[in-house]
Design an enzyme around this catalytic site. Structure first.
Site: not given
Ligand code: ADP
Length: 185
Positions: A18, A20, A23, A90
């Site tokens: 999260s 990193a 998006t 993932s």
């Protein structure tokens, strides 16, 4: 007769912790690929969890179900010539490999920054809470993350500007023939 890669769909799978940069990279990569004439869909983990995977939690079982669902949709789109960008933590290698196997036209991109950097960024304010023990099963703090052993592309978002990271993914797609990136003038 085989279809040239330029006509084929491809799944670009961004995996990483999260904050990193998954998006951010997806949001920049999508318009860049459209400019190169590709049809593009983005499957973002946070968005998927509000519809396709609504109600799933963060146990290993639920995470695996979430990734298999994303993989299923990615496969359908990829078969129909779409460039699919997946932005999802993932965390489990085995499921990523399973999805890769199913889709075939698949590139794995490890979006990486050190935990120190992620805590510094704390984009969504979650690391502070996780470190205080207020979020169970928080990947990288209280839940495992299995980094890819041999990602097709490794993005070091601690060192690279967003444009550099996006350019690295485009260069790999170009190398594999999925797009033709014009040489810089
Ligand atoms: P994720 O989707 O992985 O949870 P976000 O994209 O929401 O992460 O947040 C990543 C943060 O890191 C953003 O604030 C972004 O501006 C910053 N950042 C710095 N360098 C990069 C880079 N090279 N690629 C992507 N994001 C970067």
């Amino acid at each position: 007769m085989s279809i040239a890669n330029a006509e084929r769909g491809v799944t670009i799978w961004l995996t990483g912790l999260s904050g990193a940069g998954k998006t951010t990279v997806a949001d920049r990569l999508a318009p860049a690929l459209r400019e190169l004439g590709r049809k593009v869909e983005v499957l973002d983990g946070d968005v998927v969890r509000t519809n396709l995977s609504k109600g799933l939690g963060f146990s290993k079982e639920d995470r695996d179900t979430n990734i298999r669902r994303i993989g299923f949709v990615s496969n359908l789109l990829t078969r129909n010539g779409v460039a699919v960008i997946v932005a999802a933590i993932s965390p489990y290698r085995e499921i990523r490999d399973e999805v890769r196997e199913t889709i075939g036209d698949f590139i794995e991109v490890h979006v990486h920054a050190s935990l120190d950097e992620l805590v510094r960024r704390d984009v969504k304010g979650l690391y502070e809470k996780a470190i205080r023990g207020e979020i169970a099963n928080f990947t990288g703090v209280s839940d495992p993350y299995e980094a890819p052993h041999e990602p097709d592309v490794l993005l070091d978002t601690e060192q690279e500007a967003v444009e550099e990271s996006v350019a690295k993914v485009l260069a790999k797609l170009d190398e594999l023939g999925y797009v033709r990136v014009p040489a810089a003038a």
